[in-house]
Design an enzyme around this catalytic site. Structure first.
Site, PDB file in Angstrom:
ATOM      1  CE1 TYR A 141      -3.134  -3.013   0.167  1.00 56.61           C
ATOM      2  CE2 TYR A 141      -4.221  -1.601   2.012  1.00 56.61           C
ATOM      3  CZ  TYR A 141      -4.324  -2.722   1.298  1.00 56.61           C
ATOM      4  OH  TYR A 141      -5.452  -3.472   0.761  1.00 56.61           O
ATOM      5  CE  LYS A 193       1.522 -17.155  -2.874  1.00 54.61           C
ATOM      6  NZ  LYS A 193       0.089 -18.356  -2.552  1.00 54.61           N
ATOM      7  CG  ASP A 225      -1.603 -19.558  -0.852  1.00 48.35           C
ATOM      8  OD1 ASP A 225      -1.612 -19.390   0.421  1.00 48.35           O
ATOM      9  OD2 ASP A 225      -1.471 -19.847  -1.937  1.00 48.35           O
ATOM     10  CG  ASP A 249      -7.288  -3.946   3.269  1.00 47.21           C
ATOM     11  OD1 ASP A 249      -8.201  -3.872   4.113  1.00 47.21           O
ATOM     12  OD2 ASP A 249      -7.323  -3.578   2.733  1.00 47.21           O
ATOM     13  CG  ASP A 253     -13.206  -6.401   5.058  1.00 48.33           C
ATOM     14  OD1 ASP A 253     -11.907  -6.204   6.136  1.00 48.33           O
ATOM     15  OD2 ASP A 253     -13.853  -5.658   3.620  1.00 48.33           O
TER      16      ASP A 253
END
Ligand code: NAD
Length: 367
Positions: A141, A193, A225, A249, A253
């Site tokens: 970001y 990752k 994942d 982030d 959610d």
């Protein structure tokens, strides 16, 4: 005690839920004899409309002078032009960077009364109690990027974002996670990752090195994942999840559904400790966005924001008892059967945003 709290309602339902957060803090002040002064400032799309800037200098100055900040949400369809140079989200990212808010804490706890409000099976989510420690001022970001309009190759547009992490950035957030684990169930799952990304391989090396300083904490590494899958397959196995900015982030959610609704999850974004402050400075906000689909209807769930005020008092004001009182009042509201639309089930009492806030404030003052 005396404290100055800056409120940044922002856009959409941000203004609706922050009003309930302020109501809660006023009730705490009354019940416990504190003096909280509130100063409201602009951020996001509403700040762009008023000043052209999603993070006006005046807002930053007010936040820097405050003991803590309570934020709603930013963004909305009226500012969604993909070619626009200025966007509401820049206000939020700028605030995090300018105030050095590198540690984002997102607790995910299922309130027993909401066991059946989730779309997930009660047997899977019963007992969920985890916290995501998300790195907030680095990673993709904030790395170098190129917008599509800037370069054309052979007549076609191209764009990129870059994930950059430095060892010190990873080290400081890792320490936050391990220190938290010591106060909880002594488990850290670091999510990355590393099979693909160089930045994740650095992340893994640094986290492993930090873990050596915490022999009582068990560290596991999980690929992002797989983590997305395990979160809904065996969520109760997780205690502290440590992860990078974008992964955190997305995963939070997903994790919000373990708690029944986006409207239930609070968060704290903390800056490093400073000698001129007794407690860490922080910005406190629900994890949800501005929810343009429900704005103005009075149906937004204010509990994530109300629970964020509890985190604000605990972390930035050192008021643990008051924080616990707010959490207890939220549990009492749920136990008494009060529900906003997003968590409503047959047999419970449907209330609107303001009624939920009134009930909790009333309970705090009565107790
Ligand atoms: P959102 O979080 O605003 O909404 C997702 C869904 O959850 C919607 O159906 C919404 O109605 C529901 N929801 C969210 N909060 C709720 C609440 N308190 N009570 C009841 N239901 C709730 O995400 P989105 O729709 O993807 O994004 C809308 C806007 O918010 C976009 O402009 C986005 O950029 C922005 N956004 C801002 C933040 C932030 O300010 N921190 C975070 C995420 C999204």
């Amino acid at each position: 005690m005396k404290a100055t709290i800056v409120t940044l309602p922002g856009d959409g339902i941000g203004t609706e839920v922050v009003a309930e957060g302020v109501k809660t803090l006023r009730a705490v002040a009354q019940a416990f004899g504190h003096q909280f002064a509130f100063r409201e400032a602009l951020i996001g799309g509403s700040a762009m409309d008023a000043t052209g800037d999603p993070l006006p200098e005046e807002t930053l100055a007010a936040c820097r002078a405050a003991d803590a900040v309570l934020l709603g949400a930013v963004g909305g369809p009226q500012w969604d032009d993909p070619t626009a140079k200025v966007r509401p989200e820049q206000g939020l990212l700028g605030l995090r960077q300018e105030l050095g808010l590198y540690a984002n804490l997102r607790p995910v706890k299922l309130h027993e009364q909401l066991l059946h409000a989730s779309t997930l099976k009660p047997g899977v989510i019963a007992g969920v109690d985890l916290i995501v420690v998300r790195e907030l001022t680095g990673g993709i970001y904030f790395g170098p990027r190129q917008e599509a309009e800037e370069v054309q190759t052979a007549g076609e547009m191209s764009a990129y974002d870059t994930m950059v992490y430095t060892a010190p950035e990873v080290r400081r957030i890792a320490h936050v996670a391990f220190r938290l684990a010591l106060k909880r169930r002594n488990k850290v799952a670091s999510v990355d990752k590393a099979n693909v990304l160089a930045a994740s391989r650095l992340w893994r090396r640094v986290v492993t090195a930090v873990a050596a300083e915490y022999p009582d904490v068990t560290l596991t590494h999980v690929l992002v994942d797989a983590a997305a899958m395990h979160l809904i397959r065996r969520p109760t196995d997780f205690d502290v999840i440590l992860t990078a900015n974008m992964f955190g982030d997305i995963l939070t959610d997903e994790a919000s559904m373990l708690a029944g609704s986006m409207g239930m999850l609070p968060s704290a974004s903390l800056a490093g400790e400073r000698t001129d402050r007794a407690h860490p400075f922080g910005v406190y906000e629900p994890i949800h966005g501005s929810a343009p689909d429900i704005v103005g209807q009075g149906v937004a769930n204010p509990l994530a924001t109300i629970l964020s005020t509890a985190m604000l008092m605990r972390h930035s004001l050192g008021l643990a008892e008051e924080a616990r009182a707010v959490e207890t009042a939220v549990e009492a509201a749920l136990a008494a059967g009060y529900r906003t639309q997003d968590i409503y089930e047959e047999g419970t009492t449907l209330v609107n945003t303001g009624e939920m806030g009134d009930w909790i404030a009333g309970r705090l003052v009565r107790e």
